[in-house]
Enzyme design. Structure first.
Site, mmCIF file in Angstrom:
data_model
loop_
_atom_site.group_PDB
_atom_site.id
_atom_site.type_symbol
_atom_site.label_atom_id
_atom_site.label_comp_id
_atom_site.label_asym_id
_atom_site.label_seq_id
_atom_site.Cartn_x
_atom_site.Cartn_y
_atom_site.Cartn_z
ATOM 1 N N HIS A 62 8.629 3.943 -5.782
ATOM 2 C CA HIS A 62 8.520 4.550 -7.004
ATOM 3 C C HIS A 62 9.392 5.891 -7.328
ATOM 4 O O HIS A 62 9.859 6.395 -6.234
ATOM 5 C CB HIS A 62 6.957 5.092 -7.476
ATOM 6 N N HIS A 64 9.509 9.906 -9.347
ATOM 7 C CA HIS A 64 9.016 10.919 -10.162
ATOM 8 C C HIS A 64 10.112 11.821 -10.604
ATOM 9 O O HIS A 64 10.935 11.951 -9.701
ATOM 10 C CB HIS A 64 8.189 11.870 -9.124
ATOM 11 N N TYR A 127 4.159 19.188 -6.888
ATOM 12 C CA TYR A 127 3.702 18.077 -6.482
ATOM 13 C C TYR A 127 4.833 17.023 -6.312
ATOM 14 O O TYR A 127 4.867 16.613 -5.430
ATOM 15 C CB TYR A 127 2.788 17.514 -7.702
ATOM 16 N N GLN A 131 6.318 14.943 -2.484
ATOM 17 C CA GLN A 131 6.016 13.473 -2.307
ATOM 18 C C GLN A 131 6.326 13.104 -0.968
ATOM 19 O O GLN A 131 5.520 12.086 -0.494
ATOM 20 C CB GLN A 131 6.567 12.760 -3.589
#
Length: 182
Positions: A62, A64, A127, A131
């Site tokens: 994924h 971000h 945040y 990751q």
């Protein structure tokens, strides 16, 4: 980070979004140098389409992003542009990906877009930047939880659930919602 407003012709704005999308079938294909290529491609797209990437992390399954964009951008169109261009460029430079991702799609069609306020921007940036480290420490964790949030709190666990599909039965309630539920 101080409040940074941007100015257009006849308008003033500050729009940031935390965007997350996953690879098709959650296949862990964005690794071994592909993550670096993805970052480079996304920065080039940001320059071409005139939006700013404030933070980014490409995980094996994924991506971000924390983006700052003009109010004229539709988030759905922006994500479609990024996902489509990224897939096309990666498939051209790495045809072996098509074998691993049968069906010819790099990304899952869904995505998560969360608005970010001036008060929560630093929290979201840290945040995203954390990751890679978090993946090393939390691999394979299954969580069942209820998260109680104030209106102004970023529910970090929500992003964890969306990105990792790790939570089994999570509920996200804002305190104001509890007043109506008896």
């Amino acid at each position: 980070m101080e409040n940074s407003l941007s100015y257009g012709r006849g308008y003033v704005y500050s729009l940031q979004y935390h965007l997350v999308w996953c690879t098709k079938y959650r296949k862990q294909v964005l690794k071994n140098g592909l993550d670096v290529e993805c970052k480079k491609m996304l920065y080039e797209l940001a320059e071409e389409y005139r939006f700013q990437i404030l933070a980014m992390e490409v995980m094996p399954d994924h991506i971000h992003l924390l983006v700052d964009c003009k109010p004229q951008f539709y988030i759905s169109d922006m994500i479609k542009i990024m996902k489509g261009n990224l897939a096309r460029q990666l498939f051209l430079s790495h045809p072996e990906l098509k074998k691993e991702l049968w069906g010819g799609h790099l990304c899952n069609p869904s995505y998560c877009a969360v608005t970010v306020s001036d008060r929560s921007r630093e929290q979201v940036m840290s945040y995203i930047e954390g990751q890679k480290e978090k993946e090393k420490t939390c691999k394979g964790t299954i969580v069942s939880q209820i998260v109680l949030c104030d209106e102004n709190t970023v529910c970090r666990s929500f992003m964890d659930c969306f990105c990792r599909n790790a939570c089994v039965g999570s509920f996200f309630l804002h305190k104001k919602d509890l007043l109506y539920k008896k």
